[in-house]
Design a protein around this motif. Structure first.
Motif, PDB file in Angstrom:
ATOM      1  N   SER A   1     -19.713  26.958  35.450  1.00 20.89           N
ATOM      2  CA  SER A   1     -19.285  26.294  34.216  1.00 20.89           C
ATOM      3  C   SER A   1     -19.028  27.363  33.158  1.00 20.89           C
ATOM      4  O   SER A   1     -19.913  27.649  32.333  1.00 20.89           O
ATOM      5  N   PRO A   2     -17.878  28.008  33.206  1.00 20.38           N
ATOM      6  CA  PRO A   2     -17.575  29.101  32.278  1.00 20.38           C
ATOM      7  C   PRO A   2     -17.824  28.702  30.825  1.00 20.38           C
ATOM      8  O   PRO A   2     -17.461  27.613  30.388  1.00 20.38           O
ATOM      9  N   GLY A   3     -18.479  29.600  30.095  1.00 22.96           N
ATOM     10  CA  GLY A   3     -18.795  29.335  28.695  1.00 22.96           C
ATOM     11  C   GLY A   3     -20.210  28.835  28.497  1.00 22.96           C
ATOM     12  O   GLY A   3     -20.754  28.911  27.393  1.00 22.96           O
ATOM     13  N   ASP A   4     -20.817  28.296  29.548  1.00 17.20           N
ATOM     14  CA  ASP A   4     -22.191  27.812  29.467  1.00 17.20           C
ATOM     15  C   ASP A   4     -23.162  28.870  29.982  1.00 17.20           C
ATOM     16  O   ASP A   4     -22.762  29.851  30.627  1.00 17.20           O
ATOM     17  N   THR A   5     -24.432  28.682  29.683  1.00 15.59           N
ATOM     18  CA  THR A   5     -25.471  29.566  30.193  1.00 15.59           C
ATOM     19  C   THR A   5     -26.576  28.729  30.825  1.00 15.59           C
ATOM     20  O   THR A   5     -26.647  27.512  30.610  1.00 15.59           O
ATOM     21  N   TYR A   6     -27.416  29.360  31.604  1.00 15.66           N
ATOM     22  CA  TYR A   6     -28.600  28.696  32.140  1.00 15.66           C
ATOM     23  C   TYR A   6     -29.750  29.681  32.123  1.00 15.66           C
ATOM     24  O   TYR A   6     -29.546  30.896  32.079  1.00 15.66           O
ATOM     25  N   LYS A   7     -30.975  29.153  32.112  1.00 15.40           N
ATOM     26  CA  LYS A   7     -32.172  29.989  32.048  1.00 15.40           C
ATOM     27  C   LYS A   7     -32.793  30.112  33.435  1.00 15.40           C
ATOM     28  O   LYS A   7     -32.789  29.163  34.211  1.00 15.40           O
ATOM     29  N   ALA A   8     -33.332  31.290  33.705  1.00 14.37           N
ATOM     30  CA  ALA A   8     -33.921  31.524  35.018  1.00 14.37           C
ATOM     31  C   ALA A   8     -34.993  32.600  34.904  1.00 14.37           C
ATOM     32  O   ALA A   8     -35.043  33.357  33.927  1.00 14.37           O
ATOM     33  N   LEU A   9     -35.865  32.642  35.914  1.00 12.83           N
ATOM     34  CA  LEU A   9     -36.864  33.696  36.022  1.00 12.83           C
ATOM     35  C   LEU A   9     -36.478  34.606  37.179  1.00 12.83           C
ATOM     36  O   LEU A   9     -35.970  34.134  38.200  1.00 12.83           O
ATOM     37  N   PRO A  10     -36.710  35.900  37.073  1.00 18.38           N
ATOM     38  CA  PRO A  10     -36.409  36.813  38.186  1.00 18.38           C
ATOM     39  C   PRO A  10     -37.280  36.471  39.399  1.00 18.38           C
ATOM     40  O   PRO A  10     -38.479  36.211  39.261  1.00 18.38           O
ATOM     41  N   ILE A  11     -36.703  36.489  40.573  1.00 21.36           N
ATOM     42  CA  ILE A  11     -37.415  36.113  41.781  1.00 21.36           C
ATOM     43  C   ILE A  11     -38.594  37.041  42.053  1.00 21.36           C
ATOM     44  O   ILE A  11     -39.661  36.598  42.479  1.00 21.36           O
ATOM     45  N   ASP A  12     -38.430  38.353  41.800  1.00 21.78           N
ATOM     46  CA  ASP A  12     -39.532  39.270  42.070  1.00 21.78           C
ATOM     47  C   ASP A  12     -40.714  39.016  41.139  1.00 21.78           C
ATOM     48  O   ASP A  12     -41.877  39.148  41.534  1.00 21.78           O
ATOM     49  N   LEU A  13     -40.435  38.603  39.909  1.00 20.10           N
ATOM     50  CA  LEU A  13     -41.497  38.268  38.960  1.00 20.10           C
ATOM     51  C   LEU A  13     -42.189  36.967  39.358  1.00 20.10           C
ATOM     52  O   LEU A  13     -43.418  36.847  39.271  1.00 20.10           O
ATOM     53  N   MET A  14     -41.419  35.975  39.805  1.00 20.51           N
ATOM     54  CA  MET A  14     -41.997  34.706  40.254  1.00 20.51           C
ATOM     55  C   MET A  14     -42.964  34.925  41.410  1.00 20.51           C
ATOM     56  O   MET A  14     -44.075  34.373  41.441  1.00 20.51           O
ATOM     57  N   GLU A  15     -42.561  35.762  42.377  1.00 17.89           N
ATOM     58  CA  GLU A  15     -43.434  36.003  43.528  1.00 17.89           C
ATOM     59  C   GLU A  15     -44.653  36.827  43.135  1.00 17.89           C
ATOM     60  O   GLU A  15     -45.749  36.603  43.665  1.00 17.89           O
ATOM     61  N   ALA A  16     -44.482  37.753  42.198  1.00 25.64           N
ATOM     62  CA  ALA A  16     -45.622  38.542  41.727  1.00 25.64           C
ATOM     63  C   ALA A  16     -46.629  37.641  41.022  1.00 25.64           C
ATOM     64  O   ALA A  16     -47.851  37.796  41.196  1.00 25.64           O
ATOM     65  N   ALA A  17     -46.145  36.682  40.224  1.00 29.25           N
ATOM     66  CA  ALA A  17     -47.031  35.744  39.543  1.00 29.25           C
ATOM     67  C   ALA A  17     -47.751  34.846  40.544  1.00 29.25           C
ATOM     68  O   ALA A  17     -48.937  34.524  40.365  1.00 29.25           O
ATOM     69  N   MET A  18     -47.070  34.447  41.599  1.00 27.17           N
ATOM     70  CA  MET A  18     -47.705  33.644  42.644  1.00 27.17           C
ATOM     71  C   MET A  18     -48.866  34.401  43.274  1.00 27.17           C
ATOM     72  O   MET A  18     -49.965  33.846  43.469  1.00 27.17           O
ATOM     73  N   ARG A  19     -48.657  35.668  43.577  1.00 28.72           N
ATOM     74  CA  ARG A  19     -49.723  36.466  44.194  1.00 28.72           C
ATOM     75  C   ARG A  19     -50.870  36.715  43.212  1.00 28.72           C
ATOM     76  O   ARG A  19     -52.037  36.740  43.613  1.00 28.72           O
ATOM     77  N   ARG A  20     -50.531  36.878  41.926  1.00 28.55           N
ATOM     78  CA  ARG A  20     -51.583  37.088  40.923  1.00 28.55           C
ATOM     79  C   ARG A  20     -52.465  35.849  40.789  1.00 28.55           C
ATOM     80  O   ARG A  20     -53.703  35.946  40.672  1.00 28.55           O
ATOM     81  N   ILE A  21     -51.877  34.677  40.843  1.00 26.11           N
ATOM     82  CA  ILE A  21     -52.631  33.435  40.653  1.00 26.11           C
ATOM     83  C   ILE A  21     -53.364  33.013  41.921  1.00 26.11           C
ATOM     84  O   ILE A  21     -54.546  32.654  41.883  1.00 26.11           O
ATOM     85  N   PHE A  22     -52.655  33.068  43.056  1.00 27.44           N
ATOM     86  CA  PHE A  22     -53.207  32.504  44.284  1.00 27.44           C
ATOM     87  C   PHE A  22     -53.761  33.544  45.261  1.00 27.44           C
ATOM     88  O   PHE A  22     -54.369  33.182  46.269  1.00 27.44           O
TER      89      PHE A  22
END
Length: 230
Positions: free
Chosen positions: A51-72
């Motif tokens: 959708s040119p002109g629009d933006t979306y928000k996201a988290l980096p995959i490596d950060l998501m997996e690092a947070a998973m390991r930190r929590i679990f």
């Protein structure tokens, strides 16, 4: 900031989760994960290619997996399926399903699996090589996001962008290179059903006849193997 530095920004939330888990208040720990927003420094705002002109928000995959390991303590991909490829009027779609494990709180040391699925579309058969790994990454992100707000579940509207491989990153393969890559994939297929998922790609008008003959031969081989085992 690198992943290690970004992860430190989540420590205020991680510490609260740790205390709840130590007190065996597992339901409250999950509620905190679901109800928390990720630190603003974690969030990327990216231009939407679909959708040119629009933006979306996201988290980096490596950060998501690092947070998973930190929590679990432990988390990662358990299985990832062979990409399923479909075609309609020259447009291709690649779908990938992953099974992602993590050490669930209430089960303590025993992992629980969450599934993630993603589909990436492309307009040229030569872009399938880019679409498949992108779908795999998106499937992992979709699995992790199920755990809640801390992992970006509520960052965007309910209907999120389905992103295309970026034009600026595309390196189109020649028909010969694409045929060679597809041939390697056909040889690596272990089951009849897995091989069948490549039918529309193999019989695309851009593919050579010898690749189609190879496909038919492999199909017969796997069908005979399945028959003998049965």
């Amino acid at each position: 900031m690198n992943v290690k530095e970004l992860l430190k920004l989540g420590e205020p939330i991680f510490s609260k989760i740790d205390k709840l888990v130590k007190a065996e208040k597992y339901e409250e720990a999950y509620e905190l994960i679901d109800g928390s927003e990720p630190p603003k420094e974690w969030i990327l705002e990216l231009p939407s290619k679909s959708s040119p002109g629009d933006t979306y928000k996201a988290l980096p995959i490596d950060l998501m997996e690092a947070a998973m390991r930190r929590i679990f303590g432990s988390a990662g991909i358990e299985t990832i399926n062979q990409p399923t490829i479909v075609s309609d009027k020259g447009r291709f779609a690649v779908t990938v399903v992953v099974s992602y494990y993590y050490n669930a709180f209430e089960l303590k040391a025993f992992p629980r699996n969450i599934d993630g699925i993603a589909t990436v579309f492309c307009n040229d058969i030569s872009l399938l090589e880019l679409a498949s790994p992108k779908a795999s990454t998106m499937a992992v992100k979709n699995a992790i996001k199920q755990l809640g707000g801390l992992f970006g579940k509520y960052l965007n509207r309910p209907v999120e962008d389905v992103e295309f491989p970026g034009e600026e990153q595309e390196v189109k393969l020649t028909p010969e290179e694409m045929a060679k890559n597809i041939a390697q994939k056909l040889l690596s297929c272990k089951t009849y059903e897995e091989l069948k998922s490549y039918r529309l790609v193999v019989f695309d008008k851009k593919m050579p006849l010898d690749l189609q003959s190879m496909y038919e031969n492999r199909l017969r081989e796997l069908a005979n193997t399945a028959k003998n085992i049965g």
